[in-house]
Write a protein that holds these residues in place. Structure first.
Motif, PDB file in Angstrom:
ATOM      1  N   GLY A   1       0.787  -1.227   0.000  1.00 53.39           N
ATOM      2  CA  GLY A   1       0.000   0.000   0.000  1.00 53.39           C
ATOM      3  C   GLY A   1       0.818   1.276   0.000  1.00 53.39           C
ATOM      4  N   THR A   2       2.135   1.182  -0.227  1.00 57.29           N
ATOM      5  CA  THR A   2       2.973   2.376  -0.300  1.00 57.29           C
ATOM      6  C   THR A   2       3.717   2.397  -1.635  1.00 57.29           C
ATOM      7  N   ASN A   3       4.456   3.489  -1.869  1.00 53.84           N
ATOM      8  CA  ASN A   3       5.249   3.572  -3.090  1.00 53.84           C
ATOM      9  C   ASN A   3       6.719   3.270  -2.834  1.00 53.84           C
ATOM     10  N   LEU A   4       7.011   2.514  -1.777  1.00 59.00           N
ATOM     11  CA  LEU A   4       8.403   2.240  -1.415  1.00 59.00           C
ATOM     12  C   LEU A   4       9.148   1.524  -2.532  1.00 59.00           C
ATOM     13  N   ARG A   5       8.522   0.528  -3.149  1.00 54.68           N
ATOM     14  CA  ARG A   5       9.220  -0.200  -4.209  1.00 54.68           C
ATOM     15  C   ARG A   5       9.598   0.739  -5.338  1.00 54.68           C
ATOM     16  N   LEU A   6       8.673   1.599  -5.735  1.00 52.42           N
ATOM     17  CA  LEU A   6       8.950   2.557  -6.812  1.00 52.42           C
ATOM     18  C   LEU A   6      10.073   3.503  -6.411  1.00 52.42           C
ATOM     19  N   LEU A   7      10.047   3.969  -5.167  1.00 56.09           N
ATOM     20  CA  LEU A   7      11.088   4.883  -4.708  1.00 56.09           C
ATOM     21  C   LEU A   7      12.460   4.222  -4.741  1.00 56.09           C
ATOM     22  N   LEU A   8      12.548   2.995  -4.245  1.00 58.40           N
ATOM     23  CA  LEU A   8      13.822   2.290  -4.270  1.00 58.40           C
ATOM     24  C   LEU A   8      14.316   2.092  -5.696  1.00 58.40           C
ATOM     25  N   SER A   9      13.405   1.773  -6.583  1.00 55.88           N
ATOM     26  CA  SER A   9      13.772   1.614  -7.990  1.00 55.88           C
ATOM     27  C   SER A   9      14.264   2.927  -8.584  1.00 55.88           C
ATOM     28  N   ASN A  10      13.547   4.007  -8.315  1.00 56.03           N
ATOM     29  CA  ASN A  10      13.950   5.315  -8.846  1.00 56.03           C
ATOM     30  C   ASN A  10      15.306   5.757  -8.305  1.00 56.03           C
ATOM     31  N   LEU A  11      15.605   5.342  -7.073  1.00 53.88           N
ATOM     32  CA  LEU A  11      16.881   5.706  -6.454  1.00 53.88           C
ATOM     33  C   LEU A  11      18.028   4.794  -6.874  1.00 53.88           C
ATOM     34  N   GLY A  12      17.713   3.769  -7.655  1.00 52.84           N
ATOM     35  CA  GLY A  12      18.746   2.848  -8.115  1.00 52.84           C
ATOM     36  C   GLY A  12      19.224   1.878  -7.056  1.00 52.84           C
ATOM     37  N   ILE A  13      18.358   1.550  -6.115  1.00 54.21           N
ATOM     38  CA  ILE A  13      18.722   0.700  -4.982  1.00 54.21           C
ATOM     39  C   ILE A  13      18.453  -0.773  -5.288  1.00 54.21           C
ATOM     40  N   ARG A  14      19.440  -1.615  -4.965  1.00 46.18           N
ATOM     41  CA  ARG A  14      19.266  -3.062  -5.066  1.00 46.18           C
ATOM     42  C   ARG A  14      19.461  -3.754  -3.712  1.00 46.18           C
ATOM     43  N   ASN A  15      20.187  -3.085  -2.800  1.00 47.42           N
ATOM     44  CA  ASN A  15      20.454  -3.652  -1.479  1.00 47.42           C
ATOM     45  C   ASN A  15      19.794  -2.771  -0.424  1.00 47.42           C
ATOM     46  N   VAL A  16      19.063  -3.398   0.497  1.00 46.23           N
ATOM     47  CA  VAL A  16      18.379  -2.645   1.550  1.00 46.23           C
ATOM     48  C   VAL A  16      18.847  -3.152   2.908  1.00 46.23           C
ATOM     49  N   VAL A  17      19.432  -2.242   3.687  1.00 51.47           N
ATOM     50  CA  VAL A  17      19.840  -2.544   5.059  1.00 51.47           C
ATOM     51  C   VAL A  17      18.695  -2.141   5.973  1.00 51.47           C
ATOM     52  N   VAL A  18      18.173  -3.090   6.725  1.00 53.72           N
ATOM     53  CA  VAL A  18      16.957  -2.888   7.508  1.00 53.72           C
ATOM     54  C   VAL A  18      17.272  -2.882   9.003  1.00 53.72           C
ATOM     55  N   CYS A  19      16.702  -1.902   9.713  1.00 53.16           N
ATOM     56  CA  CYS A  19      16.763  -1.879  11.168  1.00 53.16           C
ATOM     57  C   CYS A  19      15.426  -1.383  11.695  1.00 53.16           C
ATOM     58  N   GLY A  20      15.173  -1.576  12.995  1.00 49.32           N
ATOM     59  CA  GLY A  20      13.932  -1.067  13.578  1.00 49.32           C
ATOM     60  C   GLY A  20      13.179  -2.109  14.379  1.00 49.32           C
ATOM     61  N   ILE A  21      11.868  -1.878  14.512  1.00 48.31           N
ATOM     62  CA  ILE A  21      11.007  -2.737  15.323  1.00 48.31           C
ATOM     63  C   ILE A  21       9.697  -3.008  14.573  1.00 48.31           C
ATOM     64  N   PHE A  22       8.995  -4.011  14.949  1.00 46.25           N
ATOM     65  CA  PHE A  22       9.390  -5.119  15.801  1.00 46.25           C
ATOM     66  C   PHE A  22       9.918  -6.226  14.906  1.00 46.25           C
ATOM     67  N   THR A  23      10.977  -6.894  15.337  1.00 49.55           N
ATOM     68  CA  THR A  23      11.623  -7.885  14.482  1.00 49.55           C
ATOM     69  C   THR A  23      10.637  -8.896  13.924  1.00 49.55           C
ATOM     70  N   ASP A  24       9.738  -9.364  14.767  1.00 44.59           N
ATOM     71  CA  ASP A  24       8.822 -10.441  14.399  1.00 44.59           C
ATOM     72  C   ASP A  24       7.538  -9.935  13.754  1.00 44.59           C
ATOM     73  N   GLN A  25       7.406  -8.640  13.577  1.00 41.42           N
ATOM     74  CA  GLN A  25       6.195  -8.096  12.974  1.00 41.42           C
ATOM     75  C   GLN A  25       6.546  -7.247  11.742  1.00 41.42           C
ATOM     76  N   CYS A  26       6.661  -5.955  11.897  1.00 39.78           N
ATOM     77  CA  CYS A  26       6.850  -5.098  10.726  1.00 39.78           C
ATOM     78  C   CYS A  26       8.195  -5.296  10.052  1.00 39.78           C
ATOM     79  N   VAL A  27       9.235  -5.580  10.830  1.00 44.96           N
ATOM     80  CA  VAL A  27      10.534  -5.840  10.206  1.00 44.96           C
ATOM     81  C   VAL A  27      10.456  -7.090   9.344  1.00 44.96           C
ATOM     82  N   ALA A  28       9.970  -8.180   9.906  1.00 42.59           N
ATOM     83  CA  ALA A  28       9.905  -9.434   9.157  1.00 42.59           C
ATOM     84  C   ALA A  28       8.985  -9.323   7.945  1.00 42.59           C
ATOM     85  N   SER A  29       7.839  -8.674   8.103  1.00 44.11           N
ATOM     86  CA  SER A  29       6.915  -8.521   6.976  1.00 44.11           C
ATOM     87  C   SER A  29       7.550  -7.726   5.844  1.00 44.11           C
TER      88      SER A  29
END
Length: 233
Positions: free
Chosen positions: A151-179
């Motif tokens: 439901g967001t434009n994150l994929r499009l933004l990452l593509s427009n920025l030329g990103i292939r690798n995403v370093v992820v941090c935050g909360i909650f590991t077992d919920q929003c991070v994992a999803s």
């Protein structure tokens, strides 16, 4: 313990770690994604006129708060300093509904109990924690789902920025991070989850989820290992 042998699930416990290639992250194609480090999840004190149940709940969450202040936020600050210092992309996502009563939320954020997340986007509780607040030109994405891609434009933004690798941090590991990690992997992004820059409600949940997602949806690294991958010798 090295990332090559840490967090091995049943599926990967017999894999030879020496056969896994070194992780080298092209800085120009790598972004930092900070997930849901919001004021609501790190209250400074019990609410005014706290009931005995409120106080009991405050103490129950003490280990989480200790991990956040002692480990997760300092590690996130190190990651932010590196990405900002090298002028690389930093993106934030936060849970925030667009209506005051939350009628625009997904079902997963409207269920009774802990996941009944009523965080209007203009409210103080929905804002990013000041310790890791975004800078003026850094992208902040609002979501009413667990996965930051749904439901967001994150994929499009990452593509427009030329990103292939995403370093992820935050909360909650077992919920929003994992999803989010699963969605990114399904969209063929290479995902790094930073162990000491993430937290679940308990260390047991944190470690269990990292064991589940490691090697198939992402690689789990420490902050030191991530920075080394961004600066190979």
């Amino acid at each position: 313990m090295s990332w090559r042998t840490a967090y091995r699930s049943f599926y990967y416990e017999t894999m030879n770690g020496d056969d896994i290639p070194d992780i080298v992250l092209d800085p120009e194609k790598t972004a930092l994604l900070v997930i849901d480090l919001q004021v609501a999840y790190l209250p400074e004190a019990t609410p005014p006129h706290a009931t005995p149940a409120d106080i009991a709940e405050w103490h129950r969450w003490a280990p989480f708060r200790e991990r956040m202040t002692g480990t997760v936020l300092p590690a996130t600050q190190r990651l932010l300093a590196h990405f900002r210092g090298t002028q690389r992309e930093v993106l934030f996502v936060r849970i925030a509904c667009l209506t005051k009563d939350g009628r625009d939320r997904s079902l997963s954020h409207a269920r009774p109990g802990f996941n009944n997340l009523l965080l209007p986007h203009i409210g103080a509780d929905s804002q990013i924690l000041p310790q890791v607040a975004p800078l003026a030109d850094e992208i902040v994405i609002t979501k009413t789902t667990d996965s930051a891609l749904t439901g967001t434009n994150l994929r499009l933004l990452l593509s427009n920025l030329g990103i292939r690798n995403v370093v992820v941090c935050g909360i909650f590991t077992d919920q929003c991070v994992a999803s989010t990690v699963r969605s990114l992997a399904d969209e063929s992004f290479n995902v790094i989850v930073v162990d000491d820059a993430c937290a679940a409600a308990t260390d047991e949940l944190h470690r269990a989820e990292l064991t589940i997602i490691n090697n198939i949806y992402c690689q789990v690294l420490t902050t030191d290992e991530t920075l080394s991958a961004l600066n190979p010798a």
